[in-house]
Scaffold this motif. Sequence first.
Motif, PDB file in Angstrom:
ATOM      1  N   VAL A  54       1.649  -5.806 -45.307  1.00  0.00           N
ATOM      2  CA  VAL A  54       2.519  -6.219 -46.412  1.00  0.00           C
ATOM      3  C   VAL A  54       3.617  -7.178 -45.951  1.00  0.00           C
ATOM      4  O   VAL A  54       4.595  -7.406 -46.674  1.00  0.00           O
ATOM      5  CB  VAL A  54       3.169  -4.990 -47.107  1.00  0.00           C
ATOM      6  N   SER A  55       3.452  -7.747 -44.751  1.00  0.00           N
ATOM      7  CA  SER A  55       4.471  -8.670 -44.242  1.00  0.00           C
ATOM      8  C   SER A  55       4.731  -9.770 -45.254  1.00  0.00           C
ATOM      9  O   SER A  55       3.795 -10.304 -45.847  1.00  0.00           O
ATOM     10  CB  SER A  55       3.992  -9.299 -42.931  1.00  0.00           C
ATOM     11  N   SER A  56       5.991 -10.122 -45.423  1.00  0.00           N
ATOM     12  CA  SER A  56       6.352 -11.102 -46.432  1.00  0.00           C
ATOM     13  C   SER A  56       7.728 -11.660 -46.100  1.00  0.00           C
ATOM     14  O   SER A  56       8.573 -10.957 -45.553  1.00  0.00           O
ATOM     15  CB  SER A  56       6.383 -10.429 -47.800  1.00  0.00           C
ATOM     16  N   PRO A  57       7.977 -12.942 -46.428  1.00  0.00           N
ATOM     17  CA  PRO A  57       9.308 -13.500 -46.163  1.00  0.00           C
ATOM     18  C   PRO A  57      10.414 -12.788 -46.946  1.00  0.00           C
ATOM     19  O   PRO A  57      11.561 -12.803 -46.532  1.00  0.00           O
ATOM     20  CB  PRO A  57       9.181 -14.956 -46.604  1.00  0.00           C
ATOM     21  N   MET A  73       7.592  -7.629 -50.489  1.00  0.00           N
ATOM     22  CA  MET A  73       7.090  -6.603 -49.589  1.00  0.00           C
ATOM     23  C   MET A  73       7.090  -5.248 -50.289  1.00  0.00           C
ATOM     24  O   MET A  73       6.103  -4.510 -50.251  1.00  0.00           O
ATOM     25  CB  MET A  73       7.980  -6.548 -48.343  1.00  0.00           C
ATOM     26  N   ARG A  74       8.194  -4.934 -50.948  1.00  0.00           N
ATOM     27  CA  ARG A  74       8.273  -3.657 -51.636  1.00  0.00           C
ATOM     28  C   ARG A  74       7.292  -3.591 -52.799  1.00  0.00           C
ATOM     29  O   ARG A  74       6.638  -2.573 -53.008  1.00  0.00           O
ATOM     30  CB  ARG A  74       9.689  -3.383 -52.132  1.00  0.00           C
ATOM     31  N   ALA A  75       7.181  -4.689 -53.514  1.00  0.00           N
ATOM     32  CA  ALA A  75       6.272  -4.692 -54.662  1.00  0.00           C
ATOM     33  C   ALA A  75       4.838  -4.390 -54.211  1.00  0.00           C
ATOM     34  O   ALA A  75       4.151  -3.537 -54.773  1.00  0.00           O
ATOM     35  CB  ALA A  75       6.337  -6.040 -55.375  1.00  0.00           C
ATOM     36  N   LEU A  76       4.410  -5.079 -53.154  1.00  0.00           N
ATOM     37  CA  LEU A  76       3.048  -4.853 -52.672  1.00  0.00           C
ATOM     38  C   LEU A  76       2.911  -3.452 -52.089  1.00  0.00           C
ATOM     39  O   LEU A  76       1.919  -2.748 -52.329  1.00  0.00           O
ATOM     40  CB  LEU A  76       2.672  -5.918 -51.635  1.00  0.00           C
ATOM     41  N   VAL A 101       1.687   1.181 -44.631  1.00  0.00           N
ATOM     42  CA  VAL A 101       1.720  -0.276 -44.643  1.00  0.00           C
ATOM     43  C   VAL A 101       2.057  -0.781 -43.244  1.00  0.00           C
ATOM     44  O   VAL A 101       2.542  -0.030 -42.405  1.00  0.00           O
ATOM     45  CB  VAL A 101       2.741  -0.815 -45.675  1.00  0.00           C
ATOM     46  N   MET A 102       1.796  -2.046 -43.013  1.00  0.00           N
ATOM     47  CA  MET A 102       2.059  -2.642 -41.703  1.00  0.00           C
ATOM     48  C   MET A 102       2.944  -3.869 -41.888  1.00  0.00           C
ATOM     49  O   MET A 102       2.691  -4.678 -42.785  1.00  0.00           O
ATOM     50  CB  MET A 102       0.752  -3.033 -41.022  1.00  0.00           C
ATOM     51  N   VAL A 103       3.948  -4.012 -41.018  1.00  0.00           N
ATOM     52  CA  VAL A 103       4.918  -5.098 -41.149  1.00  0.00           C
ATOM     53  C   VAL A 103       5.103  -5.798 -39.804  1.00  0.00           C
ATOM     54  O   VAL A 103       5.495  -5.165 -38.817  1.00  0.00           O
ATOM     55  CB  VAL A 103       6.289  -4.566 -41.649  1.00  0.00           C
ATOM     56  N   ALA A 104       4.857  -7.105 -39.794  1.00  0.00           N
ATOM     57  CA  ALA A 104       5.118  -7.929 -38.613  1.00  0.00           C
ATOM     58  C   ALA A 104       6.478  -8.600 -38.765  1.00  0.00           C
ATOM     59  O   ALA A 104       6.928  -8.839 -39.888  1.00  0.00           O
ATOM     60  CB  ALA A 104       4.031  -8.988 -38.467  1.00  0.00           C
ATOM     61  N   PRO A 105       7.139  -8.897 -37.665  1.00  0.00           N
ATOM     62  CA  PRO A 105       8.453  -9.541 -37.754  1.00  0.00           C
ATOM     63  C   PRO A 105       8.327 -11.029 -38.082  1.00  0.00           C
ATOM     64  O   PRO A 105       7.435 -11.696 -37.567  1.00  0.00           O
ATOM     65  CB  PRO A 105       9.035  -9.342 -36.356  1.00  0.00           C
ATOM     66  N   PRO A 106       9.215 -11.563 -38.924  1.00  0.00           N
ATOM     67  CA  PRO A 106       9.211 -13.006 -39.191  1.00  0.00           C
ATOM     68  C   PRO A 106       9.671 -13.796 -37.964  1.00  0.00           C
ATOM     69  O   PRO A 106      10.461 -13.300 -37.156  1.00  0.00           O
ATOM     70  CB  PRO A 106      10.198 -13.156 -40.346  1.00  0.00           C
ATOM     71  N   ALA A 107       9.188 -15.021 -37.841  1.00  0.00           N
ATOM     72  CA  ALA A 107       9.451 -15.837 -36.652  1.00  0.00           C
ATOM     73  C   ALA A 107      10.920 -16.172 -36.472  1.00  0.00           C
ATOM     74  O   ALA A 107      11.334 -16.603 -35.399  1.00  0.00           O
ATOM     75  CB  ALA A 107       8.636 -17.128 -36.719  1.00  0.00           C
ATOM     76  N   SER A 108      11.736 -15.946 -37.503  1.00  0.00           N
ATOM     77  CA  SER A 108      13.157 -16.285 -37.384  1.00  0.00           C
ATOM     78  C   SER A 108      13.919 -15.294 -36.529  1.00  0.00           C
ATOM     79  O   SER A 108      15.049 -15.562 -36.133  1.00  0.00           O
ATOM     80  CB  SER A 108      13.776 -16.332 -38.789  1.00  0.00           C
ATOM     81  N   LEU A 109      13.327 -14.174 -36.218  1.00  0.00           N
ATOM     82  CA  LEU A 109      14.032 -13.157 -35.421  1.00  0.00           C
ATOM     83  C   LEU A 109      13.952 -13.489 -33.935  1.00  0.00           C
ATOM     84  O   LEU A 109      12.903 -13.888 -33.449  1.00  0.00           O
ATOM     85  CB  LEU A 109      13.420 -11.781 -35.660  1.00  0.00           C
TER      86      LEU A 109
END
Lengths: 308, 308, 308, 308
Positions: free
Chosen positions: A83-86, A91-94, A106-114
């Motif tokens: 469900v990774s999302s900007p 993210m919550r909706a999905l 659910v699975m969440v990857a970190p955004p590249a801005s971190l």
Amino acid sequence: MTRLDETASGVFVIAVTPFRADGAVDFQSVDRMVDFYLGVGATGLTVLGMMGEAPKLTAEESRDVVRRVLARVDGRVPVVVGVSSPGFAQMRALSDAVMGDGAAAVMVAPPASLATDAQIVTYYHGVAEELGDTPFVLQDYPLVTKVQIAPSVILKIVEDLPSCVMLKHEDWPGLAKISTLRAASDAGARRISILCGNGGLFLPEEMGRGADGAMTGFAYPEMMVGVCRHHAAGEPGRARDLFDAYLPLARLEQQPGIGLAIRKHILARRGVIADASLRRPGAKLSAADIAEVETLIARQEKRLGEIG
Amino acid sequence: MTRLDETASGVFVIAVTPFRADGAVDFQSVDRMVDFYLGVGATGLTVLGMMGEAPKLTAEESRDVVRRVLARVDGRVPVVVGVSSPGFAQMRALSDAVMGDGAAAVMVAPPASLATDAQIVTYYHGVAEELGDTPFVLQDYPLVTKVQIAPSVILKIVEDLPSCVMLKHEDWPGLAKISTLRAASDAGARRISILCGNGGLFLPEEMGRGADGAMTGFAYPEMMVGVCRHHAAGEPGRARDLFDAYLPLARLEQQPGIGLAIRKHILARRGVIADASLRRPGAKLSAADIAEVETLIARQEKRLGEIG
Amino acid sequence: MTRLDETASGVFVIAVTPFRADGAVDFQSVDRMVDFYLGVGATGLTVLGMMGEAPKLTAEESRDVVRRVLARVDGRVPVVVGVSSPGFAQMRALSDAVMGDGAAAVMVAPPASLATDAQIVTYYHGVAEELGDTPFVLQDYPLVTKVQIAPSVILKIVEDLPSCVMLKHEDWPGLAKISTLRAASDAGARRISILCGNGGLFLPEEMGRGADGAMTGFAYPEMMVGVCRHHAAGEPGRARDLFDAYLPLARLEQQPGIGLAIRKHILARRGVIADASLRRPGAKLSAADIAEVETLIARQEKRLGEIG
Amino acid sequence: MTRLDETASGVFVIAVTPFRADGAVDFQSVDRMVDFYLGVGATGLTVLGMMGEAPKLTAEESRDVVRRVLARVDGRVPVVVGVSSPGFAQMRALSDAVMGDGAAAVMVAPPASLATDAQIVTYYHGVAEELGDTPFVLQDYPLVTKVQIAPSVILKIVEDLPSCVMLKHEDWPGLAKISTLRAASDAGARRISILCGNGGLFLPEEMGRGADGAMTGFAYPEMMVGVCRHHAAGEPGRARDLFDAYLPLARLEQQPGIGLAIRKHILARRGVIADASLRRPGAKLSAADIAEVETLIARQEKRLGEIG
């Protein structure tokens, strides 16, 4: 549906998303794929992952694919949904939607801005707050996400956020990270499940370091299942024999970009999905690519015969 | 010394730089290493490469290492020297020096600041102008350099610059690139030598696509030598048998960061170099890392016995 | 609605997306924002851009925001909609929808996976094929997209694809690129519109090099409008006087990450939007940040008074 | 020579390295440049920085440039020398040499391979151990180094390593970082000197947040000197008046890549260095670039006249 917890183990196959030649989602193949994965011994499934071409699906298609998978799985194994999302709102909706439909986590990857440790920890605090009590998998895949997550950061997330129940481990090199995390849980930290990616390319070593299994998508998931079972049975040598037989092909499939095309080609060849196409834009195999795959499959079958 | 030309083939081993435990260059080990590489069938050597810890040497040490290698090789095989540098003045200074000492060619990787096709072509025009008639190897290693070089760019460089005689091919995925370049030379473009890197991890396929050999540094260079020989003898199956026996260890050694520490550990274990240390700052192996290497070496020896 | 063509000029303001404090889209503020932008002289609007927090909107919200903007604009100026997406299917779905709703064109940025000239050209061929006869804006913003597009690549796209009617120019440094493109159109290449980004920070020089205006989102769009008008009137000195008065604040707003929070703060302060919040996750201003903005606004007003 | 300590303040100009048209170092211009920088009020100099084209100098040239600067400075102000290097051996060799020659401190940027907080802290521990009691400046310039250093990491380095006496602050955005560091020293952490970079483009805000001055290389260093002096005199408004007059040109000079060519052009125009050339490979200005610079210089002089 039972929710995922820290005891998850075995092989969660990263499902591909089958498309027809015209680019539409092929739901018949979704069913067949689920049957295939469960038939070879998958203990779970992961849909809408990076290798599931999730970013190329519309929101509706994403929901439909998840529902179709859940319906076919019918509670036999837990299903994890990427469900990774900007934005947290999406993210919550999905997440809410698929959990309502029966997903296990659910699975969440970190955004590249971190970049810094604190930024990563803060981000996952925000994720956990957003997701409520939904269990989540922390996806650690620096080659693609460009975010390096230190073991101490993972441990901090595990300490702070009870809803983090699993690490999808895909750092490269990443074996020392598993050892560090397991030493920490031996010393009292909460022990979460660690399932490993990277196409299974380091699975024997990962199991030896304390991983609980694999979460990846090699077109012969029976390799990962076998390695995990032999390892659990205290037979690491047999695990390696099996692994080595599949390694030449796993290596080819693990190439960036073209790897998913190889995976889908093999799945189509095995009759699992009807069409090997990636959705546009996506890589295509050449005749030379296919010939190499055929050579490796023939050798693999021969070698599997030899080792029994 | 004969200069390198487009007909070069076989295995150019990327030499490590041996250090003593106190961090000084270990010249006795340099000699032993040269003997070892030539003894297993290397057709060339490459020094001051990325895996030679070149950026951690002073200018004087770089010169001394090259001289020691050249003296020990004594003209038996061509020696290529890495001369990549942010400034053309240093590049020329080092190139002129090592060519004067007897090197056969130099190797140049693109700086990370290059992005567009035109920028890359312009850069190599500058390089070639600076180097004069010194033959050079174009190093194409995007995973590290961050520069993607299109086949058309390589062909343009080959067309414009006669002193470009070899491609060190290390793109990932990169098999299609070899096919494209060979199709172009079949159609009339100047044919340069293509030697492949990536730890030898795709060598059977690379040879099948038209590569002339390997330029990489796996701690068992006899694998690369054997694969190339069997391939040249028209026995790709034997080449693959040999390759598969070494693949589990080659895979482990190809990991970024820790891979060089594994390589030096094995070379020290084989008696090639006296000490496995990397110069600071550099990776160190854990007991678990070493145990994994030992397991793989034992299995590798067993498997080599089986295939004869 | 008239479709965008190569003659577009002036200031296309990159619209923010206003949210309420609870994170919902604030449609009342959307209306007020449209009125404000058109009131200060915008010749077009661009919605769902990077600075519009588009990736944080759901598909439904995206559609709703576009419709609300189009309804309020009511045909007075052309509206461009950002439709960049990892998959062509989504891109086409959104493009077809917004064009049906009355948008004048769509805007497409290159995905970070593109590197070589040929990859970029191929990608935009795919985009154009997918979009049919919908006019599109090529977004060239390497600082964020990580894709460097050479002038020759832009010219190739312009030559091959008649539906490419505008370049959103945001390279940095990028002035030479404008000169090269204009020299090419002087020499016979099709001349497309070039509107410049980077927060307007180089607008006087960009106009001097042949740009047709700005497409960016500085919270005082009247600056861009004025610079373009003075320039069109042959008074570059007056353009610079105006520009210089706003530059200290434009500089602060152009910072990555925090810049959008500054922009929305000022827009809220000016009464354009009701709430300055970014959607989560997003930057927040500190008291010190706000004090700096206040100081700069006060000085800006004073300086504007001085220059008349 | 007195060593640098935590009390350093004012303007340490990042010195360019002057070359003759044939590419040789122009030592006469080095002398003139030192006189110029000190004449306008520099309180220190920094040589062999990124903007000093240090990576394009040979080891001998680096030593010679440092010696020439030190000889000309003759103890009037402290001189900091950039010693960043992939290997600790080279770093120490250069550091020991220049400190022996009379430098006041060295400056070390993090290598791009560092990502996590712990990796950065460990690296600087290694640096400090290598450098012994030599004072060092921590260079924090993520746009170029690709390494994001969290405030907590800086504070940990400051706490652990007494020889870290200064932060060269060049994060972007970076104002909040200064505030955080100053709040920490107010709360008891060791207070080190903070000098700011980014071409001086945020100097008024940086001074307001608690910076001690600037370490950067704008071709009109008198701007930075004046801003710092006015700020120290409690006249931030006058500091901003001066800053604003120079800002249009500072903005142009701060562009990546071409910025250094603009800086050297202006220094040559002002008679400081004999030739504006960058060493190859390096950017060159076009006629349009130069015309823009001329326009801005003329306007700057006019505006400076107006503000008195």
